[in-house]
Design a protein around this motif. Structure first.
Motif, PDB file in Angstrom:
ATOM      1  N   PRO A  16      30.650 -28.914 -13.438  1.00  0.00           N
ATOM      2  CA  PRO A  16      31.895 -28.171 -13.696  1.00  0.00           C
ATOM      3  C   PRO A  16      32.572 -27.652 -12.440  1.00  0.00           C
ATOM      4  N   VAL A  17      31.799 -27.112 -11.501  1.00  0.00           N
ATOM      5  CA  VAL A  17      32.399 -26.569 -10.284  1.00  0.00           C
ATOM      6  C   VAL A  17      32.999 -27.684  -9.430  1.00  0.00           C
ATOM      7  N   VAL A  18      32.437 -28.878  -9.504  1.00  0.00           N
ATOM      8  CA  VAL A  18      32.976 -30.022  -8.770  1.00  0.00           C
ATOM      9  C   VAL A  18      34.300 -30.466  -9.383  1.00  0.00           C
ATOM     10  N   ILE A  19      34.384 -30.435 -10.699  1.00  0.00           N
ATOM     11  CA  ILE A  19      35.639 -30.754 -11.376  1.00  0.00           C
ATOM     12  C   ILE A  19      36.736 -29.789 -10.942  1.00  0.00           C
ATOM     13  N   GLU A  20      36.396 -28.500 -10.889  1.00  0.00           N
ATOM     14  CA  GLU A  20      37.372 -27.485 -10.485  1.00  0.00           C
ATOM     15  C   GLU A  20      37.829 -27.715  -9.045  1.00  0.00           C
ATOM     16  N   THR A  21      36.887 -28.011  -8.165  1.00  0.00           N
ATOM     17  CA  THR A  21      37.227 -28.262  -6.766  1.00  0.00           C
ATOM     18  C   THR A  21      38.148 -29.466  -6.637  1.00  0.00           C
ATOM     19  N   GLY A 205      26.324 -36.096 -10.099  1.00  0.00           N
ATOM     20  CA  GLY A 205      27.234 -35.043 -10.522  1.00  0.00           C
ATOM     21  C   GLY A 205      28.589 -35.055  -9.864  1.00  0.00           C
ATOM     22  N   GLY A 206      28.896 -36.117  -9.125  1.00  0.00           N
ATOM     23  CA  GLY A 206      30.189 -36.249  -8.476  1.00  0.00           C
ATOM     24  C   GLY A 206      31.107 -37.187  -9.237  1.00  0.00           C
ATOM     25  N   SER A 248      30.855 -34.481  -1.547  1.00  0.00           N
ATOM     26  CA  SER A 248      30.032 -33.685  -0.631  1.00  0.00           C
ATOM     27  C   SER A 248      29.519 -32.428  -1.316  1.00  0.00           C
ATOM     28  N   GLN A 249      30.348 -31.816  -2.159  1.00  0.00           N
ATOM     29  CA  GLN A 249      29.916 -30.622  -2.883  1.00  0.00           C
ATOM     30  C   GLN A 249      28.824 -30.960  -3.888  1.00  0.00           C
ATOM     31  N   ALA A 250      29.008 -32.060  -4.628  1.00  0.00           N
ATOM     32  CA  ALA A 250      28.001 -32.475  -5.607  1.00  0.00           C
ATOM     33  C   ALA A 250      26.677 -32.799  -4.925  1.00  0.00           C
ATOM     34  N   LEU A 251      26.746 -33.435  -3.762  1.00  0.00           N
ATOM     35  CA  LEU A 251      25.524 -33.765  -3.027  1.00  0.00           C
ATOM     36  C   LEU A 251      24.794 -32.498  -2.596  1.00  0.00           C
TER      37      LEU A 251
END
Length: 388
Positions: A16-21, A205-206, A248-251
């Motif tokens: 979810p936070v990756v989607i928002e980013t 998750g990316g 990069s965030q998902a990783l």
């Protein structure tokens, strides 16, 4: 009816936070990162930060990270880029019998252009013997490509030992498809003698359509895509800034929880296999419940004599989503190439389903899955008798 998703090997839900980013970046940073104006420079700064973040977490230098559209492109770039860079007239590639289609079919295509290949076998658990790799290396061998974790069975290869073998042949490059490994099993690509390592964002998750290829400094590749010269001239094309940052965030998030995830998923794997021990029709393909020499998130089961799509669709009616073979090959009516290579007959290799876990699964989900499997098999038993 609630849906239970057990197909993470095919694709994981985006965090979810990756989607928002990613959504926010699409709104604010739409400029081309190659542009000379301030907005372009700001976009390139985001790309550079993401590259540095990925490099740090993968044990690489920023200059060793090449952004691609995903695992398939990364694997093709590693293989074709290596072969096309070598000037010699005869070229030889080594791969295992259980590689993903993006490696296996890539090599087959190169064979039509005169490149020779050797396919090394695997044992009954789907593992390559490093000695077989050593025996297969020739004077004209330019590349060995062995996946770290098999996408159908979860078998983990002995990458370190294979890397030791290859290290005595300086003309040979070592490529590892790490798509199913990242976030699930440990890796030390440089320490293990790997020159090229593949990752794909939607497996951890990316977003889909984003991946990377780690290219050890000093290794030269011929480009597949020519144009504006992005990615040090190896991979031209406008940077997908939101996708790169999201990857990069998902990783970062998936690697932060890797050890706890691995332990938790192993226990889930044990519990599911224990709960379905009394279903004789379902045969496990790969390591048993007490063997941790396998990826923790993948279970491959066969119902010999029963088409996998029958089981899959019956489970789907119960709200349970699983798959057959890899997602890239799931619509094929042919037996699994991976299971055949492990020594199983065509009947068993034609009747397999793959279950793969994710972070959202609970112990209750394991109970539900085992109950649904038992119910479906009970319903199929009369049909199986009629087929015989």
């Amino acid at each position: 009816m609630k849906t239970y998703y057990y197909d993470h090997s095919a694709s994981t839900p985006m965090l979810p936070v990756v989607i928002e980013t990613m959504s926010e970046l699409m709104k604010l940073h739409y400029a081309n990162a190659a542009a000379l104006h301030r907005s372009g420079a700001d976009a390139m700064k985001l790309v550079d930060r993401a590259r540095a973040s990925i490099a740090e977490r993968m044990g690489a230098e920023p200059s060793e990270v090449v952004f691609t559209s995903g695992g398939t492109e990364s694997n093709n770039l590693a293989i074709k880029g290596t072969v096309n860079k070598v000037a010699r007239t005869t070229k030889h590639i080594i791969l295992s019998a259980i590689e993903h289609a993006s490696v296996y079919e890539c090599v087959r295509q190169l064979e039509s252009l005169g490149v020779q290949s050797t396919i090394v076998p695997v044992d009954s658990l789907g593992r390559v013997n490093p000695e077989d790799v050593a025996k297969a290396i020739r004077k004209d061998t330019v590349l060995v490509s062995i996946m770290q974790v098999n996408n159908e069975t979860g078998a983990i290869q002995r990458i370190r030992e294979i890397g030791d073998v290859i290290s005595t042949h300086p003309q040979v490059r070592f490529h590892v498809d790490g798509v199913q490994a990242i976030g699930k099993v440990p890796f030390l690509w440089k320490e293990w003698g790997v020159h090229l390592y593949t990752g794909s964002a939607h497996k951890f998750g990316g977003p889909k359509g984003m991946g990377f290829l780690l290219v050890k400094n000093g290794i030269e590749l011929a480009s597949l895509l020519t144009g504006g010269g992005q990615e040090q001239g190896v991979r031209s094309g406008t940077h997908n800034v939101p996708g790169i940052v999201a990857m990069s965030q998902a990783l970062r998030l998936t690697l932060e929880g890797r050890d706890a995830r691995r332990e938790r998923m192993f226990e889930m794997r044990r519990q599911l296999l224990k709960r379905i021990e009394d279903i004789p029709e379902l045969l496990l393909n790969g390591a048993d419940a007490d063997n941790e020499d396998t990826a923790p998130h993948i279970i491959n089961l066969s119902y010999p004599g029963m088409r996998p799509e029958v089981i899959i669709h019956m489970l789907e009616k119960q709200g349970v989503l699983v798959s057959s073979q890899s997602a890239c090959s799931s619509k094929s009516l042919l037996p699994s190439r991976v299971l055949l290579a492990m020594g199983h007959d065509a009947e068993r290799a034609s009747g397999s389903i793959r279950i793969s876990f994710g972070d959202e699964h609970t112990w209750n989900d394991i109970e539900i899955l085992s109950d649904k499997l038992k119910a479906v098999v009970a319903e199929l038993r009369p049909l199986e008798r009629n087929l015989k």
